[in-house]
Motif scaffolding. Structure first.
Motif, short mmCIF file in Angstrom:
data_model
loop_
_atom_site.label_atom_id
_atom_site.label_comp_id
_atom_site.label_asym_id
_atom_site.label_seq_id
_atom_site.Cartn_x
_atom_site.Cartn_y
_atom_site.Cartn_z
N GLU A 130 -43.92 20.05 38.27
CA GLU A 130 -45.25 19.79 37.68
C GLU A 130 -45.10 19.95 36.17
N THR A 131 -45.91 19.17 35.42
CA THR A 131 -45.64 19.04 33.99
C THR A 131 -46.80 19.56 33.13
N SER A 132 -47.60 20.50 33.71
CA SER A 132 -48.81 20.90 32.98
C SER A 132 -48.52 21.50 31.60
N ASN A 140 -33.79 14.21 38.52
CA ASN A 140 -34.35 13.00 39.14
C ASN A 140 -35.88 13.01 39.26
N VAL A 141 -36.53 12.37 38.31
CA VAL A 141 -38.00 12.33 38.29
C VAL A 141 -38.58 11.75 39.60
N ASP A 142 -37.86 10.83 40.21
CA ASP A 142 -38.36 10.14 41.42
C ASP A 142 -37.62 10.59 42.68
N LEU A 155 -34.27 17.23 30.85
CA LEU A 155 -35.24 18.13 30.21
C LEU A 155 -36.33 17.24 29.62
N GLN A 156 -37.57 17.45 30.03
CA GLN A 156 -38.68 16.60 29.57
C GLN A 156 -39.59 17.42 28.66
N VAL A 157 -39.96 16.87 27.51
CA VAL A 157 -40.85 17.58 26.57
C VAL A 157 -41.93 16.60 26.10
N ARG A 158 -43.20 16.94 26.35
CA ARG A 158 -44.28 16.08 25.84
C ARG A 158 -44.45 16.35 24.35
N LEU A 159 -44.49 15.25 23.57
CA LEU A 159 -44.58 15.38 22.11
C LEU A 159 -45.95 14.94 21.58
N LEU A 217 -40.48 12.98 25.39
CA LEU A 217 -39.02 12.98 25.20
C LEU A 217 -38.33 13.38 26.50
N VAL A 218 -37.24 12.70 26.82
CA VAL A 218 -36.39 13.17 27.91
C VAL A 218 -34.96 13.31 27.40
N GLY A 219 -34.38 14.47 27.67
CA GLY A 219 -32.98 14.73 27.29
C GLY A 219 -32.16 14.72 28.57
N THR A 238 -37.32 -0.52 34.82
CA THR A 238 -37.83 -0.86 33.49
C THR A 238 -38.60 0.35 32.99
N ASP A 239 -38.72 0.49 31.67
CA ASP A 239 -39.49 1.61 31.13
C ASP A 239 -40.96 1.20 31.13
N PRO A 240 -41.84 2.11 31.53
CA PRO A 240 -43.24 1.71 31.67
C PRO A 240 -44.05 1.70 30.37
N GLY A 241 -43.54 2.32 29.30
CA GLY A 241 -44.34 2.50 28.09
C GLY A 241 -44.39 1.27 27.19
N ILE A 309 -37.07 8.77 23.60
CA ILE A 309 -38.50 9.05 23.36
C ILE A 309 -39.25 7.81 23.81
N PHE A 310 -40.17 8.03 24.77
CA PHE A 310 -41.00 6.93 25.28
C PHE A 310 -42.31 6.93 24.50
N PHE A 311 -42.56 5.84 23.77
CA PHE A 311 -43.86 5.69 23.10
C PHE A 311 -44.75 4.93 24.07
N THR A 312 -45.94 5.47 24.27
CA THR A 312 -46.74 4.91 25.35
C THR A 312 -48.16 4.63 24.88
N ALA A 313 -49.00 4.15 25.76
CA ALA A 313 -50.36 3.82 25.34
C ALA A 313 -51.14 5.09 25.06
N LYS A 315 -54.78 5.98 24.80
CA LYS A 315 -56.01 6.53 25.39
C LYS A 315 -55.97 6.41 26.90
N ARG A 316 -56.09 7.57 27.59
CA ARG A 316 -55.96 7.57 29.05
C ARG A 316 -57.07 6.76 29.73
N ASP A 317 -58.27 6.72 29.08
CA ASP A 317 -59.35 5.92 29.69
C ASP A 317 -59.46 4.54 29.04
N ARG A 346 -49.97 5.06 39.16
CA ARG A 346 -49.10 4.15 39.90
C ARG A 346 -47.64 4.41 39.58
N PHE A 347 -47.34 4.66 38.30
CA PHE A 347 -45.94 4.88 37.91
C PHE A 347 -45.35 6.09 38.64
N PHE A 348 -46.08 7.19 38.68
CA PHE A 348 -45.51 8.42 39.25
C PHE A 348 -45.57 8.46 40.78
N THR A 349 -46.16 7.42 41.39
CA THR A 349 -46.09 7.41 42.85
C THR A 349 -45.02 6.45 43.34
C1 LIG Z 1 -46.07 6.95 33.03
O1 LIG Z 1 -45.60 7.81 32.07
C2 LIG Z 1 -44.58 7.34 31.31
C3 LIG Z 1 -43.26 7.28 31.73
C4 LIG Z 1 -42.27 6.75 30.88
C5 LIG Z 1 -40.89 6.55 31.21
C6 LIG Z 1 -40.28 6.86 32.37
C7 LIG Z 1 -38.97 6.36 32.63
O2 LIG Z 1 -38.42 5.56 32.01
S1 LIG Z 1 -38.24 6.94 33.97
C8 LIG Z 1 -36.51 6.86 33.64
C9 LIG Z 1 -35.98 8.22 33.55
N1 LIG Z 1 -36.97 9.09 33.04
C10 LIG Z 1 -37.06 10.37 33.43
O3 LIG Z 1 -36.29 10.87 34.22
C11 LIG Z 1 -38.17 11.16 32.85
C12 LIG Z 1 -39.45 10.76 33.37
N2 LIG Z 1 -40.49 11.40 32.61
C13 LIG Z 1 -41.52 10.74 32.22
O4 LIG Z 1 -41.64 9.61 32.52
C14 LIG Z 1 -42.62 11.48 31.45
O5 LIG Z 1 -43.84 11.01 31.86
C15 LIG Z 1 -42.54 11.35 29.93
C16 LIG Z 1 -42.38 9.92 29.50
C17 LIG Z 1 -41.35 12.13 29.41
C18 LIG Z 1 -43.82 11.96 29.35
O6 LIG Z 1 -44.80 10.97 29.35
P1 LIG Z 1 -46.24 11.16 28.84
O7 LIG Z 1 -46.94 9.85 28.91
O8 LIG Z 1 -46.20 11.90 27.55
O9 LIG Z 1 -46.77 12.11 29.99
P2 LIG Z 1 -47.84 13.26 29.95
O10 LIG Z 1 -48.96 12.99 28.98
O11 LIG Z 1 -47.13 14.55 29.87
O12 LIG Z 1 -48.40 13.09 31.38
C19 LIG Z 1 -49.23 11.99 31.72
C20 LIG Z 1 -49.52 12.13 33.19
O13 LIG Z 1 -48.33 11.89 33.95
C21 LIG Z 1 -47.98 13.04 34.70
N3 LIG Z 1 -46.54 13.27 34.61
C22 LIG Z 1 -45.82 13.39 33.47
N4 LIG Z 1 -44.52 13.58 33.76
C23 LIG Z 1 -44.44 13.62 35.12
C24 LIG Z 1 -43.37 13.78 36.02
N5 LIG Z 1 -42.12 13.98 35.59
N6 LIG Z 1 -43.64 13.73 37.34
C25 LIG Z 1 -44.89 13.54 37.80
N7 LIG Z 1 -45.98 13.36 36.98
C26 LIG Z 1 -45.75 13.41 35.67
C27 LIG Z 1 -48.70 14.21 34.05
O14 LIG Z 1 -48.94 15.22 34.95
C28 LIG Z 1 -49.96 13.55 33.54
O15 LIG Z 1 -50.91 13.40 34.56
P3 LIG Z 1 -52.20 14.37 34.61
O16 LIG Z 1 -52.99 13.82 35.76
O17 LIG Z 1 -51.64 15.73 34.87
O18 LIG Z 1 -52.87 14.27 33.30
C29 LIG Z 1 -42.64 6.30 29.64
C30 LIG Z 1 -43.97 6.38 29.23
C31 LIG Z 1 -44.95 6.90 30.08
O19 LIG Z 1 -46.27 7.03 29.73
#
Ligand SMILES: COc1cc(/C=C/C(=O)SCCNC(=O)CCNC(=O)[C@H](O)C(C)(C)COP(=O)(O)OP(=O)(O)OC[C@H]2O[C@@H](n3cnc4c(N)ncnc43)[C@H](O)[C@@H]2OP(=O)(O)O)ccc1O
Ligand SMILES: O=C(O)CCC(=O)C(=O)O
Ligand SMILES: [Fe+2]
Length: 363
Positions: A130-132, A140-142, A155-159, A217-219, A238-241, A309-313, A315-317, A346-349
């Protein structure tokens, strides 16, 4: 429970994943335990592995390296042209003479490597799925969604937009990650301008839409793999951001899909890798491409380290879809609009190797 991927009825995939996850040792811990063959949960299906050999031989199929020197001079139109061409054809390019000193690159890689090389009993305090807090160490994120696990730890760090609490970032790499974030963001501001200009848009458009503020950021750490023909470092995805800035060391293994072949992204000292993510492909109405890429399991005795470093969208809403400037009667919108929250869920499921989110939102 159903047996995944093979013949032996006594193998329970989910149990193996849980045992590995509960150990908090990551793939690095497995390697340190002295194993000479990889556990079954890391063995990928034969059909995925058969694609390992389809690597491009032709010298003309290379990821372009773009020299950014003189970006604010009369060289700018030529640079914009090269960036635009790379984003339209390959979705990937490398940059040199980008202004970030080699010492900073090396220091950042060394600090992330040092984190991963901490003893398991020290490092495991950050092991979580969990990433709170914004800081998480995991393998392995998935892992629970994929057909098989891959040979890397992360190692994942939200920036941003709400950065991790500074003290939650492991001290061994804290200053280096924060400095890297600062310097990388300055560079990405320039890159976003070039990307906009390459689409014929106002240079400040992506920044105005807050795409510079939301970043993670992911290291990654890819230890030596004793059976690199049976697994991956990261499976094809593919990267989702919006865009990704990647710093890699000199070990190699990153490959990009071009047509039916895989093209290597050769490490170049001092270079950085840039790739387009799914959101920018959608915003650009398919002018720019978000392409499949993967990392091979590391056969080298030395570990491989990369930092994305993934630059992403922003505003969540917020509602996102093709830029109106890029939609016309001749080229109607190719995607429906989506709310970012829905997109993230959708991405995280999904399994990373599932079809990209661009297919889901395509009209
Ligand atoms: C959809 O978010 C993304 C993902 C990505 C790129 C992903 C990849 O390319 S996967 C390839 C290998 N990557 C990894 O092994 C690391 C994967 N980690 C991530 O994708 C992370 O999301 C992050 C890109 C490092 C951080 O993204 P960020 O958009 O800053 O995320 P948060 O604001 O912290 O969280 C948003 C939302 O997503 C949930 N969440 C974050 N990380 C995870 C995780 N590892 N597993 C499950 N869920 C995660 C988090 O809880 C938040 O949801 P809430 O409901 O709690 O608000 C590139 C760009 C993206 O935006
Ligand atoms: O390690 C690499 O070179 C690539 C990592 C990657 O593709 C990712 O984190 O999305
Ligand atoms: Fe990626």
């Amino acid at each position: 429970m159903a047996v995944k991927g093979g013949a032996h009825q006594d193998y329970n995939h989910l149990d193996e994943l849980k045992k590995f996850d509960d150990s908090k040792m990551g793939v690095k811990g497995l390697v340190d335990s002295g194993l000479t063959s990889i556990p079954r949960m890391f063995v990928h299906p034969t059909e995925t592995l058969s694609d390992l050999k389809s690597v491009a031989r032709s010298a003309s199929q290379v990821i372009p390296t773009i020299d950014l020197s003189g970006v604010d001079s009369d060289r700018r139109p030529a640079i914009v042209e090269q960036v635009s061409h790379a984003c339209r054809k390959l979705g990937f390019f490398q940059i040199v003479n980008h202004g970030l000193p080699l010492e900073v690159l090396n220091r950042t890689i060394a600090a992330v490597k040092a984190f991963h090389e901490l003893p398991t009993e020290v490092k495991n305090q950050w092991y979580r799925r969990e990433t709170s807090t914004g800081v998480a160490f995991f393998s392995n994120v998935d892992m629970y969604k994929a057909k098989a696990a891959s040979w890397r730890d992360t190692l994942q760090v939200r920036l941003g937009p709400v950065p991790s609490v500074v003290d939650d970032i492991p001290e061994i790499c804290r200053n280096e990650i924060l400095e890297w974030s600062r310097q990388a963001s300055q560079l990405v501001e320039i890159l976003m301008e070039l990307l906009c200009e390459g689409l014929g848009l106002n240079a400040g458009k992506l920044k105005e839409m807050t795409f510079l503020e939301s970043k993670g950021l992911v290291g990654h750490y890819y230890p030596h793999c004793p059976q690199p023909d049976l697994t991956f470092g990261i499976t094809s995805h593919t990267d989702p951001g919006v865009l990704t800035l990647l710093l890699q060391d000199q070990i190699g293994g990153l490959q990009v899909k071009h047509g039916e072949e895989w093209v290597e992204v050769k490490p170049i000292p001092g270079a950085l890798v840039i790739n387009i993510g799914d959101i920018l492909q959608i915003l650009s109405n398919d002018e720019y491409k978000s392409v499949d890429h993967r990392v091979l399991a590391n056969p080298s005795p030395d570990p491989r380290v990369s930092i994305a470093i993934f630059f992403t969208a922003g505003k969540r809403d917020g509602l996102y879809g093709p830029f109106p400037e890029l939609v016309s009667p001749e080229k109607p919108a190719l995607y429906r609009q989506f709310v970012l929250n829905d997109y993230i869920t959708r991405f995280f499921t999904k399994d990373l190797a599932d079809k990209t989110l661009t297919n889901y939102y395509r009209i």
